[in-house]
Enzyme design. Structure first.
Site, mmCIF file in Angstrom:
data_model
loop_
_atom_site.group_PDB
_atom_site.id
_atom_site.type_symbol
_atom_site.label_atom_id
_atom_site.label_comp_id
_atom_site.label_asym_id
_atom_site.label_seq_id
_atom_site.Cartn_x
_atom_site.Cartn_y
_atom_site.Cartn_z
ATOM 1 N N HIS A 50 0.783 -1.187 -0.059
ATOM 2 C CA HIS A 50 -0.013 0.098 0.015
ATOM 3 C C HIS A 50 0.882 1.258 0.029
ATOM 4 O O HIS A 50 1.917 1.077 0.158
ATOM 5 C CB HIS A 50 -0.870 0.046 1.327
ATOM 6 C CG HIS A 50 -1.734 -1.045 1.233
ATOM 7 N ND1 HIS A 50 -3.014 -1.126 1.982
ATOM 8 C CD2 HIS A 50 -2.206 -1.875 0.287
ATOM 9 C CE1 HIS A 50 -3.881 -2.025 1.631
ATOM 10 N NE2 HIS A 50 -3.301 -2.662 0.647
ATOM 11 N N GLU A 52 1.133 3.635 2.160
ATOM 12 C CA GLU A 52 1.897 3.896 3.276
ATOM 13 C C GLU A 52 3.133 3.142 3.524
ATOM 14 O O GLU A 52 4.358 3.839 3.853
ATOM 15 C CB GLU A 52 1.137 3.773 4.617
ATOM 16 C CG GLU A 52 -0.023 4.661 4.592
ATOM 17 C CD GLU A 52 -1.448 4.055 3.986
ATOM 18 O OE1 GLU A 52 -2.489 4.277 4.308
ATOM 19 O OE2 GLU A 52 -1.104 3.241 2.964
ATOM 20 N N TRP A 175 -13.737 6.699 -38.671
ATOM 21 C CA TRP A 175 -13.139 7.415 -37.773
ATOM 22 C C TRP A 175 -13.419 8.833 -38.072
ATOM 23 O O TRP A 175 -13.490 9.307 -38.945
ATOM 24 C CB TRP A 175 -11.540 7.275 -37.891
ATOM 25 C CG TRP A 175 -11.116 5.987 -37.494
ATOM 26 C CD1 TRP A 175 -10.596 5.298 -38.341
ATOM 27 C CD2 TRP A 175 -10.958 5.445 -36.161
ATOM 28 N NE1 TRP A 175 -9.981 3.910 -37.823
ATOM 29 C CE2 TRP A 175 -10.594 3.569 -36.292
ATOM 30 C CE3 TRP A 175 -11.599 5.611 -34.936
ATOM 31 C CZ2 TRP A 175 -10.386 3.175 -35.269
ATOM 32 C CZ3 TRP A 175 -11.523 4.628 -33.985
ATOM 33 C CH2 TRP A 175 -10.854 3.523 -34.168
ATOM 34 N N THR A 292 -27.308 2.585 -27.045
ATOM 35 C CA THR A 292 -26.544 2.126 -25.949
ATOM 36 C C THR A 292 -26.333 3.299 -25.020
ATOM 37 O O THR A 292 -26.690 3.149 -23.754
ATOM 38 C CB THR A 292 -25.315 1.301 -26.217
ATOM 39 O OG1 THR A 292 -25.589 0.107 -27.051
ATOM 40 C CG2 THR A 292 -24.561 0.861 -24.736
#
Length: 344
Positions: A50, A52, A175, A292
């Site tokens: 983690h 820390e 595109w 959608t």
């Protein structure tokens, strides 16, 4: 001491872990003595240290820790998971002051980290740049508080408001935006847990839905295929990553392919969110066609929308989704325009 300055630094470095730490959040930690940073770290990929731990490990002279203040974007954990509790390590290292951006919303932590630190004699300050830290941890917070993924809508539209032409010459994407914008989308995909498209997008484009233009893991694929009519020879069936097919016929699985049955007579986006929560999906990019995307807009199940506008015109075709909120930000990307919307 300027607490906000160091929490900002925590947020800055923690962005490097986004997309690699799930189901853990990407936390940032900074150690300070006398207005000087002596160590810092962010969350390692899942199963690793983690933030820390990485910050404390980066300090060469461990005696300095007894004079240090540790800053973290999120409350240190207090439980044993893949790694031992970070709160215990902070206490054991001799750190006496802890400044926290925001509390953890995961019920197995949720204030217990702070209590453990305080009961061990640490001074704890909570809520420095709290909103900024919550925004940074938006995926983690949405998943635990709303029981659904953090949802990003994304589409590209022409200057005259279309997302697809009326006629196509071949089964491949048309595109609208330039290469820079398309590469940016792949960068986004590498940060998010999953990507969703509908049947028409698969049949028209046969997309890979991967991050081939960026470094990172390919997202989980979510495909709405009501009647399971997508041919098995298309790319979404290549078994390369976990793929969930939302349909009305069957719930089953085979390898990396999962089939989840829902009732299409009921709200579809809501049912998809419930399916994805069961699969522990923390974030979702919706990249499908108009129907959608509009489904998620109409059910008000979205957090961000990122809309590209290219210089191309179609004159006729499929109109872009309709979003009746003001944009939050607008920028120019090598001739394309990108508008970001936030659902408040």
């Amino acid at each position: 001491m300027n607490h906000e300055y160091y929490i900002k630094r925590c947020i800055e470095i923690s962005k490097q872990g986004i997309g690699t730490t799930r189901p853990n959040p990407s936390v940032g930690a900074v150690l300070v003595v006398g207005n000087k940073i002596i160590g810092e770290g962010y969350t390692s990929p899942y199963g690793g240290n983690h933030a820390e731990v990485n910050a404390i490990s980066s300090v060469k002279n461990k005696e300095d820790l007894k004079k240090a203040t540790i800053y973290v974007t999120l409350e240190p954990c207090s439980h044993f998971g893949k790694t031992p509790p970070c709160a215990d390590l902070i206490v054991r290292s001799g750190i006496k002051k802890v400044v926290i951006g925001c509390l953890d919303v995961n019920e197995i932590v949720a204030g217990r980290g702070v209590k453990k630190l305080q009961s061990s004699g640490c001074e704890v300050i909570v809520g420095v740049l709290e909103n900024e830290c919550k925004a940074h941890h938006k995926r983690f917070f949405t998943f635990h508080l709303k029981k659904r993924p953090y949802i990003i809508l994304k589409w590209a539209q022409t200057s005259d408001g279309y997302i697809a032409p009326k006629n196509r010459l071949k089964q491949a994407p048309v595109w609208i935006t330039k290469n820079t914008s398309r590469q940016l989308v792949h960068k986004w995909r590498a940060k998010e847990h999953s990507i969703l498209v509908g049947t028409t997008t698969i049949l028209d484009d046969n997309p890979s839905l991967d991050v081939r233009s960026w470094k990172g893991e390919n997202p989980m694929r979510i495909v709405i295929d009501k009647d399971l009519k997508i041919p098995r020879n298309l790319k979404v069936y290549d078994d390369s990553v976990k793929t969930i097919f939302i349909n009305q016929k069957v719930t089953t699985s085979n390898g990396n392919l999962y089939f989840e049955k829902i009732n299409f007579s009921n709200p579809v986006a809501l049912q998809i969110c419930k399916v994805l929560y069961r699969h522990k999906v923390q974030s979702l990019i919706v990249e499908g066609g108009r129907k959608t995307i509009q489904t998620f807009i109409d059910e008000n199940l979205w957090d961000e929308a990122r809309v590209f506008s290219g210089a191309l015109t179609f004159n006729e075709g499929t109109k872009a989704p309709f979003l009746d909120v003001p944009f939050f930000n607008e920028e120019n990307l090598m001739g394309d325009r990108l508008k970001t919307y936030i659902n408040d």
